[in-house]
Design a protein around this motif. Sequence first.
Motif, PDB file in Angstrom:
ATOM      1  N   SER A  64     -17.307 -28.356  11.126  1.00  0.00           N
ATOM      2  CA  SER A  64     -17.796 -29.707  10.893  1.00  0.00           C
ATOM      3  C   SER A  64     -17.544 -30.584  12.110  1.00  0.00           C
ATOM      4  N   ARG A  65     -18.538 -31.397  12.434  1.00  0.00           N
ATOM      5  CA  ARG A  65     -18.368 -32.374  13.515  1.00  0.00           C
ATOM      6  C   ARG A  65     -17.612 -33.592  13.012  1.00  0.00           C
ATOM      7  N   ARG A  66     -17.748 -33.864  11.730  1.00  0.00           N
ATOM      8  CA  ARG A  66     -17.124 -35.049  11.135  1.00  0.00           C
ATOM      9  C   ARG A  66     -15.671 -34.811  10.724  1.00  0.00           C
ATOM     10  N   GLN A  67     -15.367 -33.575  10.305  1.00  0.00           N
ATOM     11  CA  GLN A  67     -14.030 -33.255   9.817  1.00  0.00           C
ATOM     12  C   GLN A  67     -13.514 -32.004  10.513  1.00  0.00           C
ATOM     13  N   SER A  93     -29.924 -30.287   7.801  1.00  0.00           N
ATOM     14  CA  SER A  93     -28.725 -31.109   7.625  1.00  0.00           C
ATOM     15  C   SER A  93     -27.595 -30.269   7.054  1.00  0.00           C
ATOM     16  N   ASP A  94     -26.370 -30.691   7.321  1.00  0.00           N
ATOM     17  CA  ASP A  94     -25.244 -30.044   6.657  1.00  0.00           C
ATOM     18  C   ASP A  94     -24.917 -30.780   5.359  1.00  0.00           C
ATOM     19  N   GLN A  95     -25.715 -31.789   5.035  1.00  0.00           N
ATOM     20  CA  GLN A  95     -25.585 -32.542   3.787  1.00  0.00           C
ATOM     21  C   GLN A  95     -26.798 -32.220   2.908  1.00  0.00           C
TER      22      GLN A  95
END
Length: 113
Positions: A64-67, A93-95
Amino acid sequence: MLDLMQQRLERALRQRVRYRYVRPRVLREGEAFRIESPCCSRNVDPAGGVIDIALLVPGTPRASRRQPGRVVQNWRLFARDHANGTWVAQDESDQLDELMDVLCVDAQRIYWP
């Protein structure tokens, strides 16, 4: 896990904007999910038969880029090109919720012709 994902997709599709009066089906194809629905507009199938709407395909899990330290599943959303009988990549998307929002709103009538 895939059964829960299928239920999640089915629940999200009940909130779509277009053709709310028909019941699309979510079908598993390996690890991918294909969505089909009766053709209400008669644009693709004049008889109103069942047509492919979208395909959700998992990509390779990645960091993850965010976490940092968390692995996420990337998803690709495809629309059916009915004239050519092929799937055309539209979004990624990863979402998964982001992709379902795109599919359910479909402001440009890409998925629900």
